[in-house]
Enzyme design. Sequence first.
Site, PDB file in Angstrom:
ATOM      1  N   CYS A   1       0.903  -1.212  -0.069  1.00 20.19           N
ATOM      2  CA  CYS A   1      -0.076   0.015   0.141  1.00 20.19           C
ATOM      3  C   CYS A   1       0.723   1.297   0.071  1.00 20.19           C
ATOM      4  O   CYS A   1       1.419   1.416  -0.912  1.00 20.19           O
ATOM      5  CB  CYS A   1      -0.951   0.166   1.104  1.00 20.19           C
ATOM      6  SG  CYS A   1      -2.500   1.131   0.965  1.00 20.19           S
TER       7      CYS A   1
ATOM      8  N   HIS B   1      -3.144  -5.495   1.532  1.00 20.37           N
ATOM      9  CA  HIS B   1      -2.422  -5.526   2.785  1.00 20.37           C
ATOM     10  C   HIS B   1      -2.374  -7.049   2.887  1.00 20.37           C
ATOM     11  O   HIS B   1      -3.321  -7.619   3.821  1.00 20.37           O
ATOM     12  CB  HIS B   1      -3.059  -4.901   3.948  1.00 20.37           C
ATOM     13  CG  HIS B   1      -3.175  -3.437   4.037  1.00 20.37           C
ATOM     14  ND1 HIS B   1      -1.898  -2.607   4.564  1.00 20.37           N
ATOM     15  CD2 HIS B   1      -3.762  -2.528   3.152  1.00 20.37           C
ATOM     16  CE1 HIS B   1      -2.030  -1.378   4.331  1.00 20.37           C
ATOM     17  NE2 HIS B   1      -3.234  -1.086   3.603  1.00 20.37           N
TER      18      HIS B   1
ATOM     19  N   GLU C   1      -0.610  -8.619   5.308  1.00 20.65           N
ATOM     20  CA  GLU C   1      -0.294  -8.650   6.797  1.00 20.65           C
ATOM     21  C   GLU C   1      -1.484  -8.713   7.600  1.00 20.65           C
ATOM     22  O   GLU C   1      -1.611  -9.007   8.693  1.00 20.65           O
ATOM     23  CB  GLU C   1       0.706  -7.588   7.118  1.00 20.65           C
ATOM     24  CG  GLU C   1       0.114  -6.125   7.239  1.00 20.65           C
ATOM     25  CD  GLU C   1       0.015  -5.361   6.174  1.00 20.65           C
ATOM     26  OE1 GLU C   1      -0.411  -4.072   6.200  1.00 20.65           O
ATOM     27  OE2 GLU C   1       0.279  -6.019   4.986  1.00 20.65           O
TER      28      GLU C   1
END
Length: 190
Positions: A81, A174, A176
């Site tokens: 991002c 994202h 994560e």
Amino acid sequence: MADTTAVLAVQGAFIEHERMLSRLGQRCVELRQAFDLDQAFDRLVLPGGESTVQGKLLEELGMLDGLRRRIEEGMPVLATCAGLILLAARLDAHDDRGTPRLGTLDVLVQRNAYGRQLGSFRTEGKVAGIGLVPMTFIRAPYVMEAGPGVEVLAQVDGRAVAVRQGSQLALAFHPELDESVLVHEAFLAI
């Protein structure tokens, strides 16, 4: 597998990356100020967050040139991002406010391409060389143009959202924030 991954920890979703990498047995160090660059690390994560804030802090803290040099020398980097924006050589003209960036990835990026926070969404998509992964987009950018040395790895609605140039792996989403470790495993394999 890499020995140590440095995670830019000046702002943004850095802890989530550290947790994901720890699940894979990876040692992480945080980069918060210039002398942190003296630590031994052999790969780098640029997390999501506010790219303008991150770029200004990298410059003010004297970290921008040191990180740029390492990336240009081939250090593997995973950028998500805001990290994609930091790596981008060019931003869309109406979006480029002259914010300091690393500029090592030969792409043209549009910031906040999916709108404000309310425009955030989740989907699932195939990332070339990685597989089917969940994709969480939060005020996400996308790659408008990729240079000749850049491989587009994934698209959503015809927009490039994952690219690779050499040892730079950059994503508009994202990884994560989801349970899948596929993206981080691919990063550690670079």
